[in-house]
Design a protein around this motif. Structure first.
Motif, PDB file in Angstrom:
ATOM      1  N   GLY A 184     -11.342  -5.071 -13.840  1.00  0.00           N
ATOM      2  CA  GLY A 184     -11.335  -3.617 -14.007  1.00  0.00           C
ATOM      3  C   GLY A 184      -9.943  -3.039 -14.161  1.00  0.00           C
ATOM      4  N   GLY A 185      -9.000  -3.860 -14.586  1.00  0.00           N
ATOM      5  CA  GLY A 185      -7.644  -3.370 -14.789  1.00  0.00           C
ATOM      6  C   GLY A 185      -6.832  -3.251 -13.518  1.00  0.00           C
ATOM      7  N   ALA A 186      -7.378  -3.708 -12.377  1.00  0.00           N
ATOM      8  CA  ALA A 186      -6.647  -3.622 -11.120  1.00  0.00           C
ATOM      9  C   ALA A 186      -5.495  -4.620 -11.112  1.00  0.00           C
ATOM     10  N   SER A 187      -4.465  -4.287 -10.364  1.00  0.00           N
ATOM     11  CA  SER A 187      -3.315  -5.193 -10.230  1.00  0.00           C
ATOM     12  C   SER A 187      -2.775  -5.078  -8.804  1.00  0.00           C
ATOM     13  N   PRO A 188      -2.994  -6.078  -7.975  1.00  0.00           N
ATOM     14  CA  PRO A 188      -2.596  -5.998  -6.564  1.00  0.00           C
ATOM     15  C   PRO A 188      -1.088  -6.068  -6.349  1.00  0.00           C
ATOM     16  N   PHE A 189      -0.347  -6.429  -7.379  1.00  0.00           N
ATOM     17  CA  PHE A 189       1.115  -6.478  -7.283  1.00  0.00           C
ATOM     18  C   PHE A 189       1.698  -6.434  -8.686  1.00  0.00           C
ATOM     19  N   ASP A 190       2.988  -6.195  -8.763  1.00  0.00           N
ATOM     20  CA  ASP A 190       3.668  -6.163 -10.052  1.00  0.00           C
ATOM     21  C   ASP A 190       3.935  -7.598 -10.491  1.00  0.00           C
ATOM     22  N   VAL A 191       3.252  -8.035 -11.525  1.00  0.00           N
ATOM     23  CA  VAL A 191       3.347  -9.432 -11.954  1.00  0.00           C
ATOM     24  C   VAL A 191       4.744  -9.742 -12.500  1.00  0.00           C
ATOM     25  N   THR A 192       5.364  -8.769 -13.138  1.00  0.00           N
ATOM     26  CA  THR A 192       6.725  -8.999 -13.656  1.00  0.00           C
ATOM     27  C   THR A 192       7.704  -9.272 -12.512  1.00  0.00           C
ATOM     28  N   ASP A 193       7.629  -8.441 -11.474  1.00  0.00           N
ATOM     29  CA  ASP A 193       8.495  -8.661 -10.310  1.00  0.00           C
ATOM     30  C   ASP A 193       8.174  -9.996  -9.638  1.00  0.00           C
ATOM     31  N   ALA A 194       6.883 -10.342  -9.593  1.00  0.00           N
ATOM     32  CA  ALA A 194       6.493 -11.614  -8.986  1.00  0.00           C
ATOM     33  C   ALA A 194       7.053 -12.788  -9.775  1.00  0.00           C
ATOM     34  N   SER A 195       7.094 -12.653 -11.103  1.00  0.00           N
ATOM     35  CA  SER A 195       7.641 -13.724 -11.937  1.00  0.00           C
ATOM     36  C   SER A 195       9.125 -13.935 -11.652  1.00  0.00           C
TER      37      SER A 195
END
Length: 304
Positions: A278-289
């Motif tokens: 549903g377009g949810a994102s539990p964290f910023d994937v870019t920052d996680a990368s």
């Protein structure tokens, strides 16, 4: 504050009382309810040793000092003293002498010794006495050794036993396998970086794999075999990180524990995709990368 010259006397008091209490049941329970060293009873250090007043409380709350200062004398004539407990202690001591320590127990002791240095036995005895050994990495194994071995066994444990185990575990290191894990971790991290804007769920899954592989590479370098990691850690990122920290990993990104806590439950159940529905994102994937890239750099430097 107790000066260093009195430390040995204090430790001897603690060890002897705990060893005595482990084999008998008093009215206050299987262990002494309270151990109080009165600092005013310590004379100035004069080279002849230190004395102390040992006080314990029974179930009625009665303070009972030892009859002789500077020595241990705990009465065992209480009608509720249990001979069965004494026999059980003797049986446990024979068991500890008859069997070798398991690898997990050895690893827990080695890690504790590495963290606490030359006085590690004193530190472990104090934690056993206060119950704070539960806060240590490998606490289940440390507590099991307390239950079946106790202070007497720990004091008799030779340094050579742990040194031999450390050399044996070091011999388990497979540099080629460590390199493979790190190479694969780097590949998954690069793939995640390339797919962040296209497929964030896939990128998050690749980042979780990179974290797992890099931490397990570090643990293998520390002596934890891949087979052991596969059984005891599996895909638990939080457990892998905690064990790596316990064995010396430092300098990793401060946001890594939080990222591991978010990813680990879903990753271990293969449900990362559900986190992004549903377009949810539990964290910023870019920052996680970026966080994972820094983790890989730290681990490469520390296992080199």
């Amino acid at each position: 504050m107790i000066v260093a010259a009195h430390w040995e006397a204090l430790l001897q008091l603690l060890v002897a009382v705990r060893a005595e209490a482990a084999g008998r049941r008093f009215a206050g329970g299987p262990f002494l309810a309270l151990l109080t060293v009165v600092p005013s009873e310590f004379p100035p250090a004069r080279g002849e040793g230190a004395e102390a007043c040992l006080v314990w409380l029974n179930s009625a709350g009665i303070r009972r000092p030892c009859p002789q200062r500077g020595s241990i004398s705990v009465s065992t004539s209480h009608p509720r003293c249990s001979r069965r407990a004494g026999r059980r202690l003797a049986t446990n001591e024979r068991e500890m002498m008859m069997r070798d320590l398991h690898d997990e127990e050895l690893r827990a002791l080695l890690a504790f010794r590495q963290r606490h240095g030359r006085c590690w036995k004193a530190a472990l005895l104090l934690r056993w006495s206060a119950g704070t050994d539960a806060d240590e990495p490998g606490s289940a194994h440390l507590r099991h050794l307390r239950n079946i071995g106790g202070p007497r066994w720990l004091l008799g444990l030779s340094a050579a036993t742990l040194d031999d185990a450390a050399r044996r575990f070091a011999g388990c290191v497979d540099p080629a396998l460590i390199d493979v894990f790190m190479e694969n971790a780097t590949g998954f991290a690069r793939g995640a970086s390339a797919s962040v804007g296209i497929a964030p769920a896939s990128a998050a899954h690749s980042l979780a794999i990179a974290i797992e592989l890099s931490l397990k590479a570090y643990l293998m370098k520390a002596g934890y075999a891949d087979d052991w990691n596969r059984v005891h850690i599996r895909h638990d990122l939080e457990k892998a990180l905690a064990l790596a920290v316990a064995t010396g990993l430092s300098g990793f990104p401060p946001e890594l524990p939080q990222l591991a806590a978010i990813l680990s439950p879903a990753y271990s159940r293969h449900q990362i995709d559900a986190m992004f529905r549903g377009g949810a994102s539990p964290f910023d994937v870019t920052d996680a990368s970026l966080c994972v890239d820094r983790l890989l750099a730290v681990i490469r430097a520390q296992i080199a």
